[in-house]
Design a protein around this motif. Structure first.
Motif, PDB file in Angstrom:
ATOM      1  N   ARG A   1      -4.956   4.520   7.452  1.00 23.13           N
ATOM      2  CA  ARG A   1      -4.450   3.318   8.124  1.00 23.13           C
ATOM      3  C   ARG A   1      -2.927   3.268   8.159  1.00 23.13           C
ATOM      4  O   ARG A   1      -2.327   2.896   9.163  1.00 23.13           O
ATOM      5  CB  ARG A   1      -4.971   2.073   7.418  1.00 23.13           C
ATOM      6  CG  ARG A   1      -4.565   0.792   8.110  1.00 23.13           C
ATOM      7  CD  ARG A   1      -4.859  -0.470   7.340  1.00 23.13           C
ATOM      8  NE  ARG A   1      -6.098  -0.497   6.612  1.00 23.13           N
ATOM      9  CZ  ARG A   1      -6.394  -1.434   5.725  1.00 23.13           C
ATOM     10  NH1 ARG A   1      -5.544  -2.427   5.485  1.00 23.13           N
ATOM     11  NH2 ARG A   1      -7.545  -1.408   5.095  1.00 23.13           N
ATOM     12  N   ALA A   2      -2.287   3.605   7.030  1.00 19.72           N
ATOM     13  CA  ALA A   2      -0.842   3.451   6.956  1.00 19.72           C
ATOM     14  C   ALA A   2      -0.275   4.234   5.785  1.00 19.72           C
ATOM     15  O   ALA A   2      -0.967   4.505   4.803  1.00 19.72           O
ATOM     16  CB  ALA A   2      -0.477   1.972   6.796  1.00 19.72           C
ATOM     17  N   VAL A   3       1.005   4.560   5.891  1.00 18.33           N
ATOM     18  CA  VAL A   3       1.772   5.092   4.781  1.00 18.33           C
ATOM     19  C   VAL A   3       2.806   4.026   4.449  1.00 18.33           C
ATOM     20  O   VAL A   3       3.566   3.593   5.319  1.00 18.33           O
ATOM     21  CB  VAL A   3       2.462   6.431   5.137  1.00 18.33           C
ATOM     22  CG1 VAL A   3       3.298   6.922   3.960  1.00 18.33           C
ATOM     23  CG2 VAL A   3       1.424   7.481   5.541  1.00 18.33           C
ATOM     24  N   LEU A   4       2.796   3.590   3.197  1.00 21.15           N
ATOM     25  CA  LEU A   4       3.684   2.511   2.759  1.00 21.15           C
ATOM     26  C   LEU A   4       4.628   3.044   1.697  1.00 21.15           C
ATOM     27  O   LEU A   4       4.238   3.864   0.872  1.00 21.15           O
ATOM     28  CB  LEU A   4       2.878   1.362   2.157  1.00 21.15           C
ATOM     29  CG  LEU A   4       1.775   0.745   3.003  1.00 21.15           C
ATOM     30  CD1 LEU A   4       1.014  -0.293   2.197  1.00 21.15           C
ATOM     31  CD2 LEU A   4       2.360   0.127   4.269  1.00 21.15           C
ATOM     32  N   GLY A   5       5.852   2.535   1.711  1.00 18.13           N
ATOM     33  CA  GLY A   5       6.802   2.940   0.690  1.00 18.13           C
ATOM     34  C   GLY A   5       7.845   1.875   0.452  1.00 18.13           C
ATOM     35  O   GLY A   5       8.077   1.021   1.304  1.00 18.13           O
ATOM     36  N   PRO A   6       8.471   1.933  -0.722  1.00 13.89           N
ATOM     37  CA  PRO A   6       9.550   0.993  -1.009  1.00 13.89           C
ATOM     38  C   PRO A   6      10.739   1.260  -0.121  1.00 13.89           C
ATOM     39  O   PRO A   6      10.908   2.369   0.387  1.00 13.89           O
ATOM     40  CB  PRO A   6       9.866   1.257  -2.482  1.00 13.89           C
ATOM     41  CG  PRO A   6       9.360   2.629  -2.763  1.00 13.89           C
ATOM     42  CD  PRO A   6       8.239   2.883  -1.796  1.00 13.89           C
ATOM     43  N   GLN A   7      11.565   0.267   0.080  1.00 18.88           N
ATOM     44  CA  GLN A   7      12.772   0.413   0.903  1.00 18.88           C
ATOM     45  C   GLN A   7      13.823   1.203   0.145  1.00 18.88           C
ATOM     46  O   GLN A   7      14.001   1.013  -1.052  1.00 18.88           O
ATOM     47  CB  GLN A   7      13.327  -0.952   1.287  1.00 18.88           C
ATOM     48  CG  GLN A   7      12.355  -1.784   2.108  1.00 18.88           C
ATOM     49  CD  GLN A   7      11.987  -1.135   3.412  1.00 18.88           C
ATOM     50  OE1 GLN A   7      12.842  -0.641   4.127  1.00 18.88           O
ATOM     51  NE2 GLN A   7      10.715  -1.117   3.735  1.00 18.88           N
ATOM     52  N   GLY A   8      14.513   2.081   0.852  1.00 17.32           N
ATOM     53  CA  GLY A   8      15.622   2.815   0.256  1.00 17.32           C
ATOM     54  C   GLY A   8      15.178   3.860  -0.628  1.00 17.32           C
ATOM     55  O   GLY A   8      15.195   4.328  -1.554  1.00 17.32           O
TER      56      GLY A   8
END
Length: 170
Positions: A163-170
């Motif tokens: 569905r998605a690849v999610l990651g923290p900002q920066g």
């Protein structure tokens, strides 16, 4: 149990300190890693809510990631530390998933590369558009959200949809 809606999230541990004299399994999270873990925990809470099961490798960096991630989740699930996840390949992870209770709807696995990306690519199969992206690896503190339309014991090549690849900002 075809037709059921399950969600699997595979998460690579957050950034760890270099190995040094500690040995790989005892590497703690870096300051940046602690920040990443908190951020991805909040992001998972916002987008998915809670988890029924959280499986975690026994390495220090994964257990520290799990502690920070689950603290951000609404139900604060108790992570299950599984020694076999440290050094496991995708097929061994599938064997662990096959043992899950049928009523587990949302599962989070916190582990290592290259296993997490290989598992996601295996489940997505060649027709999934995100497979190419994850097959190159998952960055530290990043998660792949996977829709699972079959029973945990039915998972295999191409059996799910990334569905998605999610990651923290920066």
């Amino acid at each position: 149990m075809a037709g059921t809606n399950r969600t699997l999230v595979v998460l690579r541990h957050a950034t760890a300190e270099p190995e040094g004299d500690l040995g790989d399994a005892q590497r703690p999270l870096s300051g940046r890693g602690r920040q990443q873990a908190g951020e991805i925990g909040r992001l998972l809470a916002e987008q998915l809510g809670g988890f029924d099961v959280v499986l975690v490798s026994a390495a220090l960096r994964t257990t520290e990631t799990a502690k920070l991630v689950t603290a951000a989740l609404p139900d604060r699930p108790e992570p299950q530390v599984r020694r076999e996840l440290y050094g496991a390949g995708p097929r061994q992870v599938l064997e662990l998933l096959a043992e899950l209770p049928a009523d587990a709807a949302r599962v989070l696995i916190i582990g290592h590369e290259p296993t997490m990306s290989s598992l996601a690519a295996l489940l997505g199969g060649t027709k999934d558009p995100l497979t190419a992206q994850v097959s190159f690896g998952i960055g530290t503190g990043n998660a792949v959200v996977i829709d699972v339309p079959v029973g945990w014991d039915e998972l295999g090549r191409g059996a799910a949809q990334l569905r998605a690849v999610l990651g923290p900002q920066g």
